[in-house]
Design a protein around this motif. Structure first.
Motif, short mmCIF file in Angstrom:
data_model
loop_
_atom_site.label_atom_id
_atom_site.label_comp_id
_atom_site.label_asym_id
_atom_site.label_seq_id
_atom_site.Cartn_x
_atom_site.Cartn_y
_atom_site.Cartn_z
N GLY A 197 0.80 -1.22 0.00
CA GLY A 197 0.00 0.00 0.00
C GLY A 197 0.83 1.27 0.00
O GLY A 197 0.28 2.37 -0.02
N LYS A 198 2.13 1.12 0.04
CA LYS A 198 3.02 2.29 0.05
C LYS A 198 3.92 2.23 -1.19
O LYS A 198 3.51 2.57 -2.29
N PRO A 201 2.01 -0.24 -4.07
CA PRO A 201 0.60 0.08 -3.84
C PRO A 201 -0.37 -1.09 -4.02
O PRO A 201 -1.38 -1.17 -3.32
N LYS A 202 -0.09 -2.01 -4.97
CA LYS A 202 -1.01 -3.13 -5.23
C LYS A 202 -0.84 -4.26 -4.23
O LYS A 202 -1.74 -5.08 -4.07
N ARG A 204 -0.77 -6.85 -1.37
CA ARG A 204 -1.64 -7.13 -0.21
C ARG A 204 -0.91 -7.98 0.83
O ARG A 204 -1.03 -7.74 2.02
#
Length: 432
Positions: A197-198, A201-202, A204
């Motif tokens: 998420g940083k 970004p994708k 999980r």
């Protein structure tokens, strides 16, 4: 057999338990003078093969296997090879039914985890002494054995390695492969997870995880890496209550417990392609799939050996070649099996299909480790090991799969899983 297609195979296996049990109970009507553990090695006569060899292959029609058959026929002009493809989903049923009816082909590919079960059914001839075990990786040769007797020849090897997305791991500050020891590997997964998420970004979860069917393939080697086992062949007793099993269970549960892997049955292949997970463990077929179906990822992923704690180890599976006791032309069948497992032919088949050859010399002749991503599989084959050669293995494996899922979902503790597995396995027994 690739992991993601084994659900259908499992269904067939379950349906066939009753059939198999009946066959074992009757000993298939064979003489008491021969049988599993009593068979002398088959003999291969001198000279070229003659007559027709009928073979069953597994999976889709195998044109690369047929090409090798043509080469065999050229070298043996009085021999003809007829190959029939049998879908994996129907293979177990078809094989056991054929053995029961005495209506087998001369030879067949056989999934390695079925070898003990079918050898116990008195289905196969013992491997000729002229086919040397020393020509194959020990773990792969181990897949042919039942009661210390070999009943086939390794043809397609299977083991796992770690796939990792370099475009994701580098953003976590990891240069090159992840750590090879379990503790360091776990720290690297934590570093990758911190980028979700940083920087990524994708992303999980740092890692994928196999839940349910065939998860035992990923967990049992963790026990071997601890120096333990789940079964003692000398005493014939299961050892799920050992400290080594406890440590393997604790590690297996630690990854999802820390949020480093999903706890659902997510598609690891798609998740890896989509960048939802950065790392996961899989067979060599996955690399071929990425090249074919996701060429945009070329250069963005690599492989590494499976991390370990005390000693390296891994799963040995795949497909073996077996010649049936009811074969009409066993001599030509063994000659064809011997031909197929010559290093040059194993290498040619591997290059054509992307499968792993079970013999070190085939890797050398085919220069297979020139592919950097194949090196991890070559290293794993050196330390791979076959699961226990007992006729009830599939039932034991199903019990492991079920208990591992309870552990991952927090529905059972390590101690409870150990107690349940020891009780279930002892109740199931080892068969013949």
């Amino acid at each position: 057999m690739r992991i993601t297609t084994r659900h259908t195979v499992r269904t067939v296996q379950i349906l066939c338990v009753t059939v198999t049990a009946a066959l074992v109970a009757t000993g298939c009507g064979r003489s008491e003078d021969s049988g599993p553990g009593k068979d002398a090695p088959a003999e291969i006569a001198a000279g070229k093969a003659k007559g027709t060899v009928v073979m069953w292959s597994m999976g889709d029609p195998d044109e690369d296997l047929k090409e090798l058959a043509k080469k065999f026929e050229q070298e043996n002009p009085d021999a003809t090879v007829k190959i029939t493809a049998v879908p994996w989903s129907a293979a177990h049923d078809k094989l056991t039914t054929a053995v029961a009816g005495g209506n087998t082909p001369d030879m067949s590919m056989v999934g390695s985890t079925w070898m003990a079960e079918m050898a116990a059914m008195n289905a196969f001839q013992a491997t000729p002494a002229s086919i040397k075990s020393s020509d194959f990786y020990p773990g792969q040769w181990g897949t042919t054995k039942y009661k210390d007797t070999s009943y086939g020849v390794p043809f397609i090897a299977d083991t796992q390695a770690i796939y990792y997305r370099t475009d994701i791991t580098t953003k976590a500050g990891i240069k090159g492969a992840l750590a090879g020891d379990r503790a360091g590997y776990l720290k690297d997964l934590e570093a990758i997870q911190a980028t979700a998420g940083k920087e990524n970004p994708k992303l999980r979860h740092a890692s994928g995880l196999v839940m349910g069917f065939n998860s035992w393939i990923f967990w049992v080697p963790m026990v071997w890496q601890q120096g333990g086992d789940i079964y003692d062949a000398k005493t014939g007793k299961f050892t799920f209550d050992s400290p080594e099993v406890a440590k393997a269970l604790e590690y297996y549960a630690s990854v999802p417990k820390q949020g480093l892997a999903p706890t659902d049955r997510a598609d690891n292949v798609q998740g890896f392609r989509d960048g939802l997970i950065a790392v996961y463990q899989e067979g060599a077929w996955a690399g071929g799939s990425f090249h074919k179906d996701a060429p945009e990822l070329d250069g963005k992923w690599k492989t590494m050996p499976v991390p370990y704690s005390e000693q390296p180890s891994g799963f040995a599976g795949g497909s073996d070649l077996a010649v049936f006791k009811d074969a009409k032309n066993p001599d030509a069948a063994w000659k064809f099996a011997q031909f197929l497992t010559e290093p040059a032919n194993l290498a040619a088949y591997s290059k054509a299909t992307g499968s792993l050859p079970p013999a070190p010399q085939a890797w050398t002749e085919g220069k297979l480790t020139e592919d950097e991503n194949m090196k991890a599989f070559a290293e794993q084959l050196e330390v791979s090991k076959a699961p226990p050669a007992i006729t009830t293995w599939q039932q034991i494996a199903d019990a492991i799969d079920s208990e591992l899922e309870k552990l991952i979902l927090g529905k059972a503790s390590v101690a409870e899983v150990q107690k349940t597995l020891q009780s279930k396995a002892t109740s199931i027994g080892t068969g013949r």
